[in-house]
Design a protein around this motif. Sequence first.
Motif, PDB file in Angstrom:
ATOM      1  N   THR A 191      13.267  10.658   6.944  1.00 52.03           N
ATOM      2  CA  THR A 191      13.903   9.441   6.470  1.00 52.03           C
ATOM      3  C   THR A 191      13.148   8.246   7.026  1.00 52.03           C
ATOM      4  OG1 THR A 191      16.040   8.302   6.197  1.00 52.03           O
ATOM      5  CG2 THR A 191      15.577   9.264   8.363  1.00 52.03           C
ATOM      6  N   ALA A 192      13.440   7.070   6.486  1.00 49.18           N
ATOM      7  CA  ALA A 192      12.656   5.896   6.848  1.00 49.18           C
ATOM      8  C   ALA A 192      13.553   4.688   7.043  1.00 49.18           C
ATOM      9  CB  ALA A 192      11.624   5.602   5.758  1.00 49.18           C
ATOM     10  N   SER A 193      13.036   3.691   7.759  1.00 47.53           N
ATOM     11  CA  SER A 193      13.713   2.414   7.916  1.00 47.53           C
ATOM     12  C   SER A 193      12.652   1.331   8.017  1.00 47.53           C
ATOM     13  CB  SER A 193      14.596   2.416   9.172  1.00 47.53           C
ATOM     14  OG  SER A 193      15.363   1.234   9.255  1.00 47.53           O
ATOM     15  N   GLY A 194      13.051   0.105   7.726  1.00 46.61           N
ATOM     16  CA  GLY A 194      12.084  -0.988   7.750  1.00 46.61           C
ATOM     17  C   GLY A 194      11.989  -1.639   6.385  1.00 46.61           C
ATOM     18  N   VAL A 195      10.842  -2.174   6.070  1.00 50.23           N
ATOM     19  CA  VAL A 195      10.641  -2.859   4.789  1.00 50.23           C
ATOM     20  C   VAL A 195      10.437  -1.807   3.694  1.00 50.23           C
ATOM     21  CG1 VAL A 195       9.204  -4.503   3.526  1.00 50.23           C
ATOM     22  CG2 VAL A 195       9.688  -4.874   5.946  1.00 50.23           C
ATOM     23  N   GLY A 196      11.431  -1.666   2.840  1.00 47.58           N
ATOM     24  CA  GLY A 196      11.455  -0.564   1.887  1.00 47.58           C
ATOM     25  C   GLY A 196      10.310  -0.532   0.907  1.00 47.58           C
ATOM     26  N   GLU A 197       9.760  -1.696   0.570  1.00 50.69           N
ATOM     27  CA  GLU A 197       8.660  -1.725  -0.385  1.00 50.69           C
ATOM     28  C   GLU A 197       7.485  -0.881   0.093  1.00 50.69           C
ATOM     29  OE1 GLU A 197      11.235  -5.001  -1.687  1.00 50.69           O
ATOM     30  OE2 GLU A 197      10.649  -4.193   0.263  1.00 50.69           O
ATOM     31  N   GLU A 198       7.256  -0.851   1.407  1.00 47.31           N
ATOM     32  CA  GLU A 198       6.141  -0.051   1.939  1.00 47.31           C
ATOM     33  C   GLU A 198       6.408   1.442   1.792  1.00 47.31           C
ATOM     34  OE1 GLU A 198       3.340  -1.595   2.674  1.00 47.31           O
ATOM     35  OE2 GLU A 198       4.491  -3.381   2.120  1.00 47.31           O
ATOM     36  N   MET A 199       7.652   1.862   1.950  1.00 50.49           N
ATOM     37  CA  MET A 199       8.004   3.266   1.762  1.00 50.49           C
ATOM     38  C   MET A 199       7.839   3.685   0.304  1.00 50.49           C
ATOM     39  SD  MET A 199       8.969   2.509   4.773  1.00 50.49           S
ATOM     40  CE  MET A 199      10.486   1.828   5.389  1.00 50.49           C
ATOM     41  N   ILE A 200       8.220   2.777  -0.604  1.00 46.63           N
ATOM     42  CA  ILE A 200       8.086   3.077  -2.028  1.00 46.63           C
ATOM     43  C   ILE A 200       6.618   3.189  -2.412  1.00 46.63           C
ATOM     44  CG2 ILE A 200       8.535   2.234  -4.358  1.00 46.63           C
ATOM     45  CD1 ILE A 200      11.036   0.830  -3.198  1.00 46.63           C
ATOM     46  N   ARG A 201       5.800   2.267  -1.925  1.00 43.03           N
ATOM     47  CA  ARG A 201       4.371   2.276  -2.249  1.00 43.03           C
ATOM     48  C   ARG A 201       3.686   3.573  -1.814  1.00 43.03           C
ATOM     49  NH1 ARG A 201       4.655  -3.452  -0.348  1.00 43.03           N
ATOM     50  NH2 ARG A 201       4.341  -4.760  -2.205  1.00 43.03           N
ATOM     51  N   ASN A 202       4.209   4.210  -0.772  1.00 36.63           N
ATOM     52  CA  ASN A 202       3.550   5.386  -0.214  1.00 36.63           C
ATOM     53  C   ASN A 202       4.316   6.693  -0.410  1.00 36.63           C
ATOM     54  OD1 ASN A 202       1.067   4.353   1.525  1.00 36.63           O
ATOM     55  ND2 ASN A 202       2.720   2.867   1.811  1.00 36.63           N
ATOM     56  N   ALA A 203       5.410   6.664  -1.198  1.00 37.42           N
ATOM     57  CA  ALA A 203       6.262   7.853  -1.329  1.00 37.42           C
ATOM     58  C   ALA A 203       6.432   8.482   0.053  1.00 37.42           C
ATOM     59  CB  ALA A 203       5.665   8.857  -2.306  1.00 37.42           C
TER      60      ALA A 203
END
Length: 334
Positions: A238-250
């Motif tokens: 799972t992830a936390s932080g600025v979500g756009e970066e998680m989306i960009r990198n799957a």
Amino acid sequence: MTTRRDFLQTSLLAAGALALPGAVRAASAQARGKVVSTWDFGVEANQAAWKVVAGGGSALDAVEAGARWAEGDLCNSTVGRCGNPDRDGVLTLDASIMDGDGRCGAVAALQDIAHPVSVARRVMEKTPHVMLVGEGAQQFAVEQGFAKEKLLTPEAEKAWREWLKTAKYQPQINAERAKLPGNKENHDTLGMLALDASGKLAGACTTSGMAWKMHGRVGDSPIVGAGLYVDNDIGAATASGVGEEMIRNAASFLVVELMRQGRSPEDACREAIDRVVRKRPQASKTLQVCFLALNKHGEVGAFALHKGFVYAVCDAAKQDALLESRSVYATEQK
């Protein structure tokens, strides 16, 4: 050669195991189970989830229970009913839930429903879809018996009106510690992963998203593979932080796939962070990205871009452990 006596002894042992008293089954669950979650409020969320695991319940039920605690009992400006609104003053909630067998459900931009994680589970179990959004998500929730209620608190509305004086949108690194007016706890999603006594995994992610976001913005939390991913054969992330970066990198899918290749949970999280840095080196210095992973053996690992990311671990030995992850940048940017 197996004798009749050997066969009877084996059969009796097996029957005895099936007839274990509830207390013994619970002890077995405690010995094998584990719950992990993001940020310091994860300690209490873990306790809600651990009651399920310790009682022999499923990882899926556990993560729902932990996320529901965060959505309802916790008053935090980035999760659930106390969340800060978007720049139009509207509070919208996002959530996802995923079982280790690949089943998953999510809701995004959901208004006036207190427990988006439970709506996400209903999407998973009651529809042929994975994600419902906006008015459609709310309509489905009401049809499923969830009550509509006003969630925006007076405190959150006051913070929004204070923000309107400058209307400056600038996500802060670990903003929950930055003590900035109107920006407190700006991106602290609750991400939770659980391993139950049967060795099965599940995860949940819930958030009100970034404060003062554009109306309609959706981050990574409800996007399976970005904010959350679970595979019984390998592990969960799972992830936390600025979500756009998680989306960009799957990103969460990436962490699980790196574990599939043999990396430890921490090494997998570190490689995913390094990929963010390589792709966007300048941006990575001004935003926070954090990953938390749990493999099928119960091993836990985390990594962040910047110092300050903490995560909670709960099992039979550590029922309230709060740990700080390693980070690429050793000190927070000032």
